[in-house]
Scaffold this motif. Structure first.
Motif, PDB file in Angstrom:
ATOM      1  N   ILE A 156       0.802  -1.184   0.057  1.00  0.00           N
ATOM      2  CA  ILE A 156       0.061  -0.174  -0.145  1.00  0.00           C
ATOM      3  C   ILE A 156       0.848   1.188  -0.079  1.00  0.00           C
ATOM      4  CG2 ILE A 156      -2.090  -1.178   1.084  1.00  0.00           C
ATOM      5  CD1 ILE A 156      -0.881   0.219   3.659  1.00  0.00           C
ATOM      6  N   SER A 157       0.219   2.374  -0.392  1.00  0.00           N
ATOM      7  CA  SER A 157       0.900   3.777  -0.073  1.00  0.00           C
ATOM      8  C   SER A 157       1.697   3.681   1.222  1.00  0.00           C
ATOM      9  CB  SER A 157       0.030   4.836  -0.351  1.00  0.00           C
ATOM     10  OG  SER A 157       0.789   6.174  -0.036  1.00  0.00           O
ATOM     11  N   ALA A 158       2.758   4.152   1.133  1.00  0.00           N
ATOM     12  CA  ALA A 158       3.684   4.650   2.300  1.00  0.00           C
ATOM     13  C   ALA A 158       3.103   5.762   3.292  1.00  0.00           C
ATOM     14  CB  ALA A 158       5.123   5.031   2.015  1.00  0.00           C
ATOM     15  N   PHE A 159       2.056   6.374   2.593  1.00  0.00           N
ATOM     16  CA  PHE A 159       1.329   7.352   3.564  1.00  0.00           C
ATOM     17  C   PHE A 159       0.738   6.703   4.830  1.00  0.00           C
ATOM     18  CE2 PHE A 159      -3.114   9.081   4.403  1.00  0.00           C
ATOM     19  CZ  PHE A 159      -2.816  10.477   4.829  1.00  0.00           C
ATOM     20  N   TYR A 160       0.282   5.598   4.759  1.00  0.00           N
ATOM     21  CA  TYR A 160      -0.383   4.941   6.138  1.00  0.00           C
ATOM     22  C   TYR A 160       0.703   4.585   7.028  1.00  0.00           C
ATOM     23  CZ  TYR A 160      -4.483   5.047   3.071  1.00  0.00           C
ATOM     24  OH  TYR A 160      -5.420   5.400   2.163  1.00  0.00           O
ATOM     25  N   GLU A 161       0.130   4.407   8.379  1.00  0.00           N
ATOM     26  CA  GLU A 161       0.911   3.967   9.430  1.00  0.00           C
ATOM     27  C   GLU A 161       0.852   2.792   9.409  1.00  0.00           C
ATOM     28  OE1 GLU A 161       2.587   5.883  11.321  1.00  0.00           O
ATOM     29  OE2 GLU A 161       1.768   7.769  10.674  1.00  0.00           O
ATOM     30  N   ASP A 162       1.989   1.936  10.023  1.00  0.00           N
ATOM     31  CA  ASP A 162       2.235   0.386   9.858  1.00  0.00           C
ATOM     32  C   ASP A 162       1.002  -0.374  10.639  1.00  0.00           C
ATOM     33  OD1 ASP A 162       4.664   0.886   8.560  1.00  0.00           O
ATOM     34  OD2 ASP A 162       5.905   0.180  10.338  1.00  0.00           O
ATOM     35  N   ASP A 163       0.586   0.142  11.713  1.00  0.00           N
ATOM     36  CA  ASP A 163      -0.560  -0.701  12.346  1.00  0.00           C
ATOM     37  C   ASP A 163      -1.764  -0.800  11.320  1.00  0.00           C
ATOM     38  OD1 ASP A 163      -1.817   2.031  12.253  1.00  0.00           O
ATOM     39  OD2 ASP A 163      -1.630   2.197  14.332  1.00  0.00           O
ATOM     40  N   ILE A 164      -1.901  -0.052  10.258  1.00  0.00           N
ATOM     41  CA  ILE A 164      -2.926  -0.438   9.483  1.00  0.00           C
ATOM     42  C   ILE A 164      -2.967  -1.930   8.610  1.00  0.00           C
ATOM     43  CG2 ILE A 164      -2.144   0.178   7.028  1.00  0.00           C
ATOM     44  CD1 ILE A 164      -4.820   1.562   6.743  1.00  0.00           C
ATOM     45  N   PHE A 165      -1.648  -2.403   8.708  1.00  0.00           N
ATOM     46  CA  PHE A 165      -1.561  -3.875   8.419  1.00  0.00           C
ATOM     47  C   PHE A 165      -2.374  -4.809   9.277  1.00  0.00           C
ATOM     48  CE2 PHE A 165       2.266  -1.979   5.947  1.00  0.00           C
ATOM     49  CZ  PHE A 165       1.882  -2.603   4.799  1.00  0.00           C
ATOM     50  N   ASP A 166      -2.403  -4.512  10.409  1.00  0.00           N
ATOM     51  CA  ASP A 166      -3.188  -5.484  11.570  1.00  0.00           C
ATOM     52  C   ASP A 166      -4.382  -5.528  11.159  1.00  0.00           C
ATOM     53  OD1 ASP A 166      -0.665  -6.137  12.825  1.00  0.00           O
ATOM     54  OD2 ASP A 166      -0.963  -4.380  14.214  1.00  0.00           O
ATOM     55  N   GLU A 167      -4.977  -4.184  11.017  1.00  0.00           N
ATOM     56  CA  GLU A 167      -6.484  -4.175  10.574  1.00  0.00           C
ATOM     57  C   GLU A 167      -6.769  -4.856   9.234  1.00  0.00           C
ATOM     58  OE1 GLU A 167      -9.935  -0.409   9.875  1.00  0.00           O
ATOM     59  OE2 GLU A 167      -7.656  -0.086  10.275  1.00  0.00           O
ATOM     60  N   LEU A 168      -5.833  -4.804   8.192  1.00  0.00           N
ATOM     61  CA  LEU A 168      -6.046  -5.577   6.710  1.00  0.00           C
ATOM     62  C   LEU A 168      -6.227  -6.887   7.021  1.00  0.00           C
ATOM     63  CD1 LEU A 168      -4.073  -2.790   4.651  1.00  0.00           C
ATOM     64  CD2 LEU A 168      -7.073  -3.115   4.879  1.00  0.00           C
ATOM     65  N   PHE A 169      -4.992  -7.193   7.538  1.00  0.00           N
ATOM     66  CA  PHE A 169      -4.701  -8.771   7.814  1.00  0.00           C
ATOM     67  C   PHE A 169      -5.740  -9.279   8.768  1.00  0.00           C
ATOM     68  CE2 PHE A 169      -0.583  -8.036   5.865  1.00  0.00           C
ATOM     69  CZ  PHE A 169      -0.416  -9.019   5.250  1.00  0.00           C
ATOM     70  N   SER A 170      -6.410  -8.685   9.457  1.00  0.00           N
ATOM     71  CA  SER A 170      -7.258  -9.349  10.516  1.00  0.00           C
ATOM     72  C   SER A 170      -8.641  -9.885   9.824  1.00  0.00           C
ATOM     73  CB  SER A 170      -7.704  -8.264  11.684  1.00  0.00           C
ATOM     74  OG  SER A 170      -8.744  -7.250  10.837  1.00  0.00           O
ATOM     75  N   VAL A 171      -8.911  -9.183   8.388  1.00  0.00           N
ATOM     76  CA  VAL A 171     -10.019  -9.376   7.486  1.00  0.00           C
ATOM     77  C   VAL A 171      -9.578 -11.011   6.980  1.00  0.00           C
ATOM     78  CG1 VAL A 171     -11.165  -9.205   5.395  1.00  0.00           C
ATOM     79  CG2 VAL A 171     -10.640  -7.247   6.849  1.00  0.00           C
ATOM     80  N   LEU A 172      -8.363 -11.081   6.468  1.00  0.00           N
ATOM     81  CA  LEU A 172      -8.078 -12.377   6.047  1.00  0.00           C
ATOM     82  C   LEU A 172      -8.075 -13.344   7.405  1.00  0.00           C
ATOM     83  CD1 LEU A 172      -4.984 -11.277   3.980  1.00  0.00           C
ATOM     84  CD2 LEU A 172      -7.388 -11.587   3.091  1.00  0.00           C
ATOM     85  N   GLU A 173      -7.630 -13.193   8.260  1.00  0.00           N
ATOM     86  CA  GLU A 173      -7.479 -14.022   9.687  1.00  0.00           C
ATOM     87  C   GLU A 173      -9.086 -14.489  10.021  1.00  0.00           C
ATOM     88  OE1 GLU A 173      -5.133 -11.578  12.180  1.00  0.00           O
ATOM     89  OE2 GLU A 173      -3.489 -12.056  11.336  1.00  0.00           O
ATOM     90  N   THR A 174      -9.917 -13.676   9.964  1.00  0.00           N
ATOM     91  CA  THR A 174     -11.145 -14.065  10.236  1.00  0.00           C
ATOM     92  C   THR A 174     -11.844 -14.926   9.343  1.00  0.00           C
ATOM     93  OG1 THR A 174     -11.427 -11.806  11.678  1.00  0.00           O
ATOM     94  CG2 THR A 174     -13.508 -13.076  10.642  1.00  0.00           C
ATOM     95  N   ILE A 175     -11.477 -14.689   7.664  1.00  0.00           N
ATOM     96  CA  ILE A 175     -12.250 -15.701   7.107  1.00  0.00           C
ATOM     97  C   ILE A 175     -11.528 -17.009   7.100  1.00  0.00           C
ATOM     98  CG2 ILE A 175     -12.385 -16.040   4.425  1.00  0.00           C
ATOM     99  CD1 ILE A 175     -12.712 -12.854   4.537  1.00  0.00           C
ATOM    100  N   ASP A 176      -9.882 -16.953   7.186  1.00  0.00           N
ATOM    101  CA  ASP A 176      -9.427 -18.250   7.415  1.00  0.00           C
ATOM    102  C   ASP A 176      -9.740 -18.970   8.358  1.00  0.00           C
ATOM    103  OD1 ASP A 176      -7.319 -20.147   6.758  1.00  0.00           O
ATOM    104  OD2 ASP A 176      -5.797 -19.250   8.109  1.00  0.00           O
TER     105      ASP A 176
END
Length: 303
Positions: A21-41
């Motif tokens: 993703i764009s470098a504009f975002y803070e690193d902690d946004i990855f936890d929010e994004l990957f949590s979508v995948l983790e929940t579905i998994d």
């Protein structure tokens, strides 16, 4: 001006999934994004203990309570199984196990009798849906591998759009690549390679679409020095001899299902099926058949 990005890779669905993703975002946004995948998994992957599909498999022959999303997923999968007249079938797991996948070793080709016995359990029409209850026949087993990772990527993209991310790419194990683009970055480049030689076949520019691919060269069993790929034909019980399918689509789940289902088509029927499917979905694609012939739809590649 050069665009700057940051990326993280995590292991889910038995694949390395990279989100860039764009470098504009803070690193902690990855936890929010990957949590979508983790929940579905956790909830929908048939290989995850106590997921809805695992419960359906463990209680084959009996109805199992599931959520609305499981029903929606199943109805979409069953509709495509019907279109392919059972040559795509998510109850194929008994045949997959018979051929030695998910075992430590396989020393022989299954006998004709063993294959015919396993084929009796492979029938998507035995999946029964009654409101929010699902039942498969006794000893049947569903495998979600042909669609659940891609379904998760679709949900991840929805989350990104909700957040406002408009420039990103998701690479889920190399088999599902979803581009998100905007006016500042209208295309992401995807290089497609020959599954055997690794030579470049195509270089695609994709915009707000998904590239899905399946091949027989990465996952196989070795029996007496011969490789047998993991994509089987439910009608014959034997591995498909097609080498690779690639699909560009708007919907990752549809693209991934088609990249598996079309393995059991001939070169001619591949084009016929794609022409019919293109009336419902925005899709293009190619096949490498058993003779290494590359067949593609008219709009797939324009060098």
């Amino acid at each position: 001006m050069d665009l700057l990005y940051k990326a993280q890779t995590r292991f889910l669905f038995y694949a390395h999934i990279k989100v860039k993703i764009s470098a504009f975002y803070e690193d902690d946004i990855f936890d929010e994004l990957f949590s979508v995948l983790e929940t579905i998994d956790k909830k929908y992957n048939s290989f995850q203990a106590d997921s809805y599909f695992d419960q359906i498999n463990k209680h084959s022959g009996s109805y199992v309570d599931v959520d609305d999303e499981t029903i929606r997923i199943l109805k979409k999968v069953i509709a495509l199984s019907h279109f392919f007249d059972g040559k795509y079938d998510i109850t194929i797991m008994p045949l997959i196990r018979l051929w030695g996948f998910y075992k430590n070793a396989q020393s022989r080709i299954p006998s004709r009798e063993e294959i015919e016995d396993a084929k009796l359990l492979v029938d998507y029409k035995s999946i029964e849906i009654d409101q929010n209850k699902v039942r498969i026949a006794k000893n049947q087993e569903i495998i979600t591998g042909s669609f659940i990772k891609a379904y998760a990527v679709d949900q991840l993209v929805s989350k990104m759009q909700e957040i406002g991310i408009s420039d990103a790419i998701v690479n889920a194990g190399g088999s599902t690549i979803r581009a998100i683009t905007n006016d500042s970055h209208p295309m992401w480049e995807v290089v497609i390679r020959d599954p055997e030689s690794e030579a470049q076949l195509f270089k695609l520019d994709i915009s707000n679409q998904c590239y899905s691919t399946s091949s027989q060269t990465k996952t196989y069993v070795d029996i007496d020095g011969s490789k047998y790929g993991h994509i089987l034909n439910p009608k014959t019980g034997f591995p498909s001899k097609v080498k690779q399918i690639g699909i560009v689509s708007d919907d990752c789940m549809i693209g991934d299902i088609l990249s598996t289902a079309l393995f059991n088509e001939t070169a001619d029927s591949f084009i016929e099926k794609m022409n019919v499917l293109s009336q419902c979905y925005n899709i293009e694609g190619f096949m490498i058949d058993e003779d290494n012939q590359v067949i593609s739809t008219n709009g797939f590649y324009n060098p």
